[in-house]
Design an enzyme around this catalytic site. Structure first.
Site, short mmCIF file in Angstrom:
data_model
loop_
_atom_site.label_atom_id
_atom_site.label_comp_id
_atom_site.label_asym_id
_atom_site.label_seq_id
_atom_site.Cartn_x
_atom_site.Cartn_y
_atom_site.Cartn_z
N VAL A 47 -3.11 -11.39 1.14
CA VAL A 47 -2.70 -12.67 0.57
C VAL A 47 -1.36 -12.45 -0.11
O VAL A 47 -1.20 -11.49 -0.88
CB VAL A 47 -3.74 -13.19 -0.45
CG1 VAL A 47 -3.28 -14.50 -1.08
CG2 VAL A 47 -5.12 -13.34 0.20
N GLY A 58 -8.72 -14.91 -1.12
CA GLY A 58 -9.42 -13.73 -0.58
C GLY A 58 -10.90 -13.98 -0.45
O GLY A 58 -11.53 -13.62 0.56
N GLU A 113 0.81 -1.22 0.00
CA GLU A 113 0.00 0.00 0.00
C GLU A 113 0.85 1.27 0.00
O GLU A 113 0.32 2.36 0.12
CB GLU A 113 -0.94 -0.01 1.21
CG GLU A 113 -2.00 -1.08 1.12
CD GLU A 113 -2.92 -1.12 2.33
OE1 GLU A 113 -2.53 -0.62 3.42
OE2 GLU A 113 -4.03 -1.67 2.19
N GLU A 130 -10.09 -4.93 9.26
CA GLU A 130 -9.01 -3.94 9.18
C GLU A 130 -8.03 -4.28 8.07
O GLU A 130 -7.65 -3.41 7.30
CB GLU A 130 -8.28 -3.86 10.52
CG GLU A 130 -7.09 -2.92 10.54
CD GLU A 130 -7.45 -1.45 10.39
OE1 GLU A 130 -6.57 -0.66 10.00
OE2 GLU A 130 -8.61 -1.06 10.67
N GLY A 133 -8.43 -17.71 -5.27
CA GLY A 133 -9.69 -17.71 -4.54
C GLY A 133 -9.54 -17.60 -3.04
O GLY A 133 -10.52 -17.73 -2.30
N TYR A 157 -14.23 -6.73 -4.59
CA TYR A 157 -15.23 -6.50 -3.54
C TYR A 157 -16.61 -6.29 -4.14
O TYR A 157 -17.61 -6.83 -3.65
CB TYR A 157 -14.84 -5.32 -2.66
CG TYR A 157 -13.56 -5.52 -1.89
CD1 TYR A 157 -13.20 -6.75 -1.38
CD2 TYR A 157 -12.69 -4.45 -1.67
CE1 TYR A 157 -12.03 -6.94 -0.66
CE2 TYR A 157 -11.51 -4.62 -0.96
CZ TYR A 157 -11.19 -5.86 -0.46
OH TYR A 157 -10.03 -6.03 0.25
N ASN A 200 -6.77 1.17 -5.45
CA ASN A 200 -6.64 -0.29 -5.50
C ASN A 200 -7.78 -0.91 -6.33
O ASN A 200 -8.65 -1.59 -5.81
CB ASN A 200 -6.61 -0.85 -4.08
CG ASN A 200 -6.14 -2.28 -4.03
OD1 ASN A 200 -6.13 -2.97 -5.04
ND2 ASN A 200 -5.78 -2.73 -2.85
#
Length: 167
Positions: free
Chosen positions: A96, A106, A36, A92, A104, A140, A133
């Site tokens: 991976v 996540g 990140e 939080e 798969g 998501y 991201n």
């Protein structure tokens, strides 16, 4: 609390972290922060994590193991919705290792967190995602997550937190 969770992916299991996992948890946190571009912001230490996770029990951690090798983690804790009158689970961190992405894992971890939320009578599962991201955002959304565009996150830390406490 069930310690070992089998999954639909052969050789991949989830388990709740133990105190001996603190160095591993910190290494996952640093790997995620590096991804990140925020590694310079990590001030957590093994001592802080040991106290927060295992003495004060402020959060929980799932460790994902593939062929008995740790390759993923999720750190979560309870929050509360006054509108729902129920607790929720706030995720939080979900990480991976790069070499295991696309398998798969996540999805399996999110599914397990959803099961935990339902077992604990939570009203929701939520998390934040960095705006840049795109791969995670698309993932998501594909799982039914909805961005909360009408909400802005506010944070008070460091000197501002101390000053606010004195007001």
């Amino acid at each position: 609390m069930k310690q070992l969770m089998n999954t639909r992916l052969a050789n991949f299991k989830l388990r709740y972290a133990k105190v001996d996992d603190v160095p591993l948890i910190l290494s996952f946190i640093k790997e995620l922060a590096d991804y990140e571009k925020m590694l310079d912001q990590v001030v957590a230490t093994e001592e802080i994590l040991r106290e927060s996770l295992f003495e004060l029990k402020k959060a929980e951690v799932l460790i994902g193991e593939y062929e008995e090798r740790p390759i993923a983690f999720a750190l979560f804790f309870h929050n509360f919705s006054t509108f729902l009158g129920r607790p929720g689970i706030y995720l939080e961190d979900l990480y991976v290792k790069p070499e295991m992405r696309g398998e798969g894992i996540g999805k399996i971890i999110l599914s397990q967190l959803a099961k935990i939320a339902i077992e604990r009578k939570c009203g929701r599962l939520e998390w934040w995602c960095l705006d840049w991201n795109e791969p995670s955002i698309e993932f998501y959304k594909s799982k039914g997550a909805v961005p909360m565009d009408d909400w802005t996150v506010y944070r008070v830390t460091n000197e501002a937190l101390v000053k606010l406490a004195k007001d």
